[in-house]
Design an enzyme around this catalytic site. Structure first.
Site, PDB file in Angstrom:
ATOM      1  N   PRO A   9       0.781  -1.230   0.000  1.00  0.00           N
ATOM      2  CA  PRO A   9       0.000   0.000   0.000  1.00  0.00           C
ATOM      3  C   PRO A   9       0.819   1.289   0.000  1.00  0.00           C
ATOM      4  O   PRO A   9       1.866   1.368   0.632  1.00  0.00           O
ATOM      5  CB  PRO A   9      -0.828  -0.097   1.297  1.00  0.00           C
ATOM      6  CG  PRO A   9      -0.145  -1.120   2.125  1.00  0.00           C
ATOM      7  CD  PRO A   9       0.510  -2.069   1.166  1.00  0.00           C
ATOM      8  N   ASN A  10       0.331   2.238  -0.754  1.00  0.00           N
ATOM      9  CA  ASN A  10       0.876   3.594  -0.877  1.00  0.00           C
ATOM     10  C   ASN A  10       2.118   3.677  -1.765  1.00  0.00           C
ATOM     11  O   ASN A  10       2.583   4.776  -2.060  1.00  0.00           O
ATOM     12  CB  ASN A  10       1.179   4.208   0.503  1.00  0.00           C
ATOM     13  CG  ASN A  10      -0.069   4.397   1.331  1.00  0.00           C
ATOM     14  OD1 ASN A  10      -0.971   5.116   0.909  1.00  0.00           O
ATOM     15  ND2 ASN A  10      -0.162   3.745   2.476  1.00  0.00           N
ATOM     16  N   ARG A  17       4.875  10.916  -2.777  1.00  0.00           N
ATOM     17  CA  ARG A  17       4.695  10.570  -1.359  1.00  0.00           C
ATOM     18  C   ARG A  17       5.997  10.804  -0.592  1.00  0.00           C
ATOM     19  O   ARG A  17       6.996  10.119  -0.837  1.00  0.00           O
ATOM     20  CB  ARG A  17       4.322   9.095  -1.260  1.00  0.00           C
ATOM     21  CG  ARG A  17       4.245   8.579   0.149  1.00  0.00           C
ATOM     22  CD  ARG A  17       4.210   7.055   0.170  1.00  0.00           C
ATOM     23  NE  ARG A  17       4.090   6.590   1.533  1.00  0.00           N
ATOM     24  CZ  ARG A  17       4.335   5.345   1.922  1.00  0.00           C
ATOM     25  NH1 ARG A  17       4.722   4.433   1.034  1.00  0.00           N
ATOM     26  NH2 ARG A  17       4.214   5.011   3.180  1.00  0.00           N
ATOM     27  N   TYR A  22      11.200   8.732   0.771  1.00  0.00           N
ATOM     28  CA  TYR A  22      11.160   7.643  -0.225  1.00  0.00           C
ATOM     29  C   TYR A  22      11.824   7.997  -1.555  1.00  0.00           C
ATOM     30  O   TYR A  22      11.889   7.156  -2.450  1.00  0.00           O
ATOM     31  CB  TYR A  22       9.706   7.219  -0.451  1.00  0.00           C
ATOM     32  CG  TYR A  22       9.066   6.668   0.811  1.00  0.00           C
ATOM     33  CD1 TYR A  22       9.535   5.481   1.377  1.00  0.00           C
ATOM     34  CD2 TYR A  22       8.026   7.335   1.454  1.00  0.00           C
ATOM     35  CE1 TYR A  22       8.980   4.979   2.540  1.00  0.00           C
ATOM     36  CE2 TYR A  22       7.454   6.838   2.616  1.00  0.00           C
ATOM     37  CZ  TYR A  22       7.935   5.669   3.157  1.00  0.00           C
ATOM     38  OH  TYR A  22       7.392   5.165   4.315  1.00  0.00           O
ATOM     39  N   ASN A  73       8.056  -5.668  -1.315  1.00  0.00           N
ATOM     40  CA  ASN A  73       8.020  -4.525  -0.403  1.00  0.00           C
ATOM     41  C   ASN A  73       6.613  -4.504   0.190  1.00  0.00           C
ATOM     42  O   ASN A  73       5.675  -4.008  -0.435  1.00  0.00           O
ATOM     43  CB  ASN A  73       8.319  -3.209  -1.124  1.00  0.00           C
ATOM     44  CG  ASN A  73       8.412  -2.059  -0.135  1.00  0.00           C
ATOM     45  OD1 ASN A  73       7.936  -2.162   0.994  1.00  0.00           O
ATOM     46  ND2 ASN A  73       9.015  -0.952  -0.539  1.00  0.00           N
ATOM     47  N   ALA A  76       3.443  -0.863   4.713  1.00  0.00           N
ATOM     48  CA  ALA A  76       3.001  -0.861   6.119  1.00  0.00           C
ATOM     49  C   ALA A  76       2.615  -2.259   6.608  1.00  0.00           C
ATOM     50  O   ALA A  76       2.701  -2.542   7.812  1.00  0.00           O
ATOM     51  CB  ALA A  76       1.825   0.098   6.301  1.00  0.00           C
ATOM     52  N   ASP A  86       2.002 -15.535   6.683  1.00  0.00           N
ATOM     53  CA  ASP A  86       1.566 -16.914   6.460  1.00  0.00           C
ATOM     54  C   ASP A  86       1.599 -17.274   4.979  1.00  0.00           C
ATOM     55  O   ASP A  86       1.871 -18.419   4.620  1.00  0.00           O
ATOM     56  CB  ASP A  86       0.149 -17.124   7.018  1.00  0.00           C
ATOM     57  CG  ASP A  86       0.126 -17.215   8.543  1.00  0.00           C
ATOM     58  OD1 ASP A  86       1.215 -17.287   9.143  1.00  0.00           O
ATOM     59  OD2 ASP A  86      -0.974 -17.191   9.121  1.00  0.00           O
ATOM     60  N   GLU A  97      12.842  -9.480   1.014  1.00  0.00           N
ATOM     61  CA  GLU A  97      12.069  -8.341   1.518  1.00  0.00           C
ATOM     62  C   GLU A  97      12.866  -7.072   1.217  1.00  0.00           C
ATOM     63  O   GLU A  97      14.070  -7.026   1.489  1.00  0.00           O
ATOM     64  CB  GLU A  97      11.888  -8.495   3.033  1.00  0.00           C
ATOM     65  CG  GLU A  97      11.177  -7.332   3.698  1.00  0.00           C
ATOM     66  CD  GLU A  97      11.209  -7.441   5.233  1.00  0.00           C
ATOM     67  OE1 GLU A  97      11.811  -8.410   5.774  1.00  0.00           O
ATOM     68  OE2 GLU A  97      10.643  -6.542   5.883  1.00  0.00           O
ATOM     69  N   HIS A  99      12.924  -2.611   1.285  1.00  0.00           N
ATOM     70  CA  HIS A  99      12.353  -1.323   1.695  1.00  0.00           C
ATOM     71  C   HIS A  99      13.190  -0.211   1.092  1.00  0.00           C
ATOM     72  O   HIS A  99      14.423  -0.313   1.036  1.00  0.00           O
ATOM     73  CB  HIS A  99      12.364  -1.187   3.220  1.00  0.00           C
ATOM     74  CG  HIS A  99      11.550  -2.244   3.895  1.00  0.00           C
ATOM     75  ND1 HIS A  99      10.175  -2.211   3.936  1.00  0.00           N
ATOM     76  CD2 HIS A  99      11.921  -3.391   4.502  1.00  0.00           C
ATOM     77  CE1 HIS A  99       9.731  -3.292   4.562  1.00  0.00           C
ATOM     78  NE2 HIS A  99      10.769  -4.030   4.912  1.00  0.00           N
ATOM     79  N   LEU A 100      12.510   0.838   0.678  1.00  0.00           N
ATOM     80  CA  LEU A 100      13.209   2.012   0.158  1.00  0.00           C
ATOM     81  C   LEU A 100      13.952   2.719   1.288  1.00  0.00           C
ATOM     82  O   LEU A 100      15.126   3.075   1.160  1.00  0.00           O
ATOM     83  CB  LEU A 100      12.200   2.974  -0.482  1.00  0.00           C
ATOM     84  CG  LEU A 100      11.488   2.424  -1.722  1.00  0.00           C
ATOM     85  CD1 LEU A 100      10.055   2.893  -1.772  1.00  0.00           C
ATOM     86  CD2 LEU A 100      12.230   2.819  -2.978  1.00  0.00           C
ATOM     87  N   SER A 101      13.239   2.943   2.378  1.00  0.00           N
ATOM     88  CA  SER A 101      13.834   3.584   3.552  1.00  0.00           C
ATOM     89  C   SER A 101      14.425   2.499   4.456  1.00  0.00           C
ATOM     90  O   SER A 101      14.292   1.313   4.175  1.00  0.00           O
ATOM     91  CB  SER A 101      12.756   4.369   4.314  1.00  0.00           C
ATOM     92  OG  SER A 101      11.812   3.483   4.884  1.00  0.00           O
ATOM     93  N   ARG A 106      13.747   4.588  11.769  1.00  0.00           N
ATOM     94  CA  ARG A 106      12.558   5.443  11.786  1.00  0.00           C
ATOM     95  C   ARG A 106      11.738   5.193  13.060  1.00  0.00           C
ATOM     96  O   ARG A 106      12.263   4.763  14.064  1.00  0.00           O
ATOM     97  CB  ARG A 106      11.759   5.203  10.507  1.00  0.00           C
ATOM     98  CG  ARG A 106      12.587   5.512   9.239  1.00  0.00           C
ATOM     99  CD  ARG A 106      11.803   5.274   7.973  1.00  0.00           C
ATOM    100  NE  ARG A 106      10.620   6.137   7.917  1.00  0.00           N
ATOM    101  CZ  ARG A 106       9.588   5.918   7.096  1.00  0.00           C
ATOM    102  NH1 ARG A 106       9.608   4.876   6.292  1.00  0.00           N
ATOM    103  NH2 ARG A 106       8.553   6.743   7.097  1.00  0.00           N
ATOM    104  N   ARG A 110       7.948   0.842  13.207  1.00  0.00           N
ATOM    105  CA  ARG A 110       8.521   0.282  11.977  1.00  0.00           C
ATOM    106  C   ARG A 110       9.681  -0.670  12.267  1.00  0.00           C
ATOM    107  O   ARG A 110      10.229  -1.288  11.363  1.00  0.00           O
ATOM    108  CB  ARG A 110       9.005   1.399  11.049  1.00  0.00           C
ATOM    109  CG  ARG A 110       7.910   2.316  10.561  1.00  0.00           C
ATOM    110  CD  ARG A 110       8.423   3.326   9.554  1.00  0.00           C
ATOM    111  NE  ARG A 110       7.557   4.480   9.485  1.00  0.00           N
ATOM    112  CZ  ARG A 110       6.450   4.561   8.732  1.00  0.00           C
ATOM    113  NH1 ARG A 110       6.106   3.549   7.958  1.00  0.00           N
ATOM    114  NH2 ARG A 110       5.700   5.645   8.738  1.00  0.00           N
TER     115      ARG A 110
HETATM  116  C1  DQA Z   1       8.483   1.006   3.387  1.00  0.00           C
HETATM  117  C2  DQA Z   1       8.660   1.242   4.891  1.00  0.00           C
HETATM  118  C3  DQA Z   1       7.342   1.028   5.628  1.00  0.00           C
HETATM  119  O1  DQA Z   1       7.508   1.283   7.016  1.00  0.00           O
HETATM  120  C4  DQA Z   1       6.285   1.976   5.105  1.00  0.00           C
HETATM  121  O2  DQA Z   1       5.045   1.725   5.721  1.00  0.00           O
HETATM  122  C5  DQA Z   1       6.164   1.963   3.627  1.00  0.00           C
HETATM  123  C6  DQA Z   1       7.373   1.858   2.816  1.00  0.00           C
HETATM  124  C7  DQA Z   1       9.766   1.346   2.607  1.00  0.00           C
HETATM  125  O3  DQA Z   1       9.864   0.923   1.454  1.00  0.00           O
HETATM  126  O4  DQA Z   1      10.637   2.059   3.108  1.00  0.00           O
HETATM  127  O5  DQA Z   1       5.088   2.133   3.080  1.00  0.00           O
HETATM  128  O6  DQA Z   1       8.203  -0.370   3.179  1.00  0.00           O
END
Ligand code: DQA
Length: 144
Positions: A9-10, A17, A22, A73, A76, A86, A97, A99-101, A106, A110
């Site tokens: 999501p997002n 964003r 990001y 990714n 959240a 699962d 897995e 993540h950009l950040s 943070r 998180r």
């Molecule tokens: C994220 C980090 C998550 O905490 C956050 O909710 C995201 C992006 C990242 O790519 O840094 O939506 O997965």
């Protein structure tokens, strides 16, 4: 070698964003980059994004049934989705897995990933390059 790159999501709003967190790469640019990085590495990359947990679970089932490696990714959902965890457990091919950040640098909520414990590895904190490094890891180790 097929690889699914799945985004939660997002992440479709990348570019607009919170660019200070990001980066300024748009989601469409990320898709183009992932395909190009994959092609260079001999991987057939398909990139998807959804705001829905149900879609992600269904796509993970698809990867599990086809034995396809996944770069995920979870956004959240990383921090609380046992449904996603699962589904990840059912994969037979590697799961990276990304993540950009760097979530560990943070807010405290998180710092927990319910996915890391069932992933082959985690790459975080390098912006869009996190995806490139994940694809390299899959290709380089022959894991995919
Ligand atoms: C994220 C980090 C998550 O905490 C956050 O909710 C995201 C992006 C990242 O790519 O840094 O939506 O997965």
């Amino acid at each position: 070698m097929p690889v699914l790159v799945l985004n939660g999501p997002n992440l479709g709003r990348l570019g607009s964003r919170e660019p200070e967190v990001y980066g300024s790469t748009s989601y469409d640019d990320l898709v183009v980059s992932c395909r190009a990085w994959g092609a260079d590495l001999g991987l057939e990359v398909e990139v998807r994004q959804t705001d829905s947990e149900a879609d992600l679970v269904a796509w993970l089932h698809e990867a599990a049934d086809s034995g396809i490696a996944v770069v995920l990714n979870p956004a959240a959902f990383t921090h609380y989705s046992y449904a996603l965890r699962d589904a990840c457990v059912q994969l037979s091919a590697p799961l990276i897995e990304v993540h950009l950040s760097n979530p560990m640098a943070r807010e405290e909520f998180r710092h927990t990933s319910v996915i890391s414990g069932v992933a082959s590895g985690t790459i975080a904190g390098f912006g869009a390059d996190s995806y490139r490094l994940a694809l390299q890891a899959l290709a380089g180790t022959g894991l995919s």
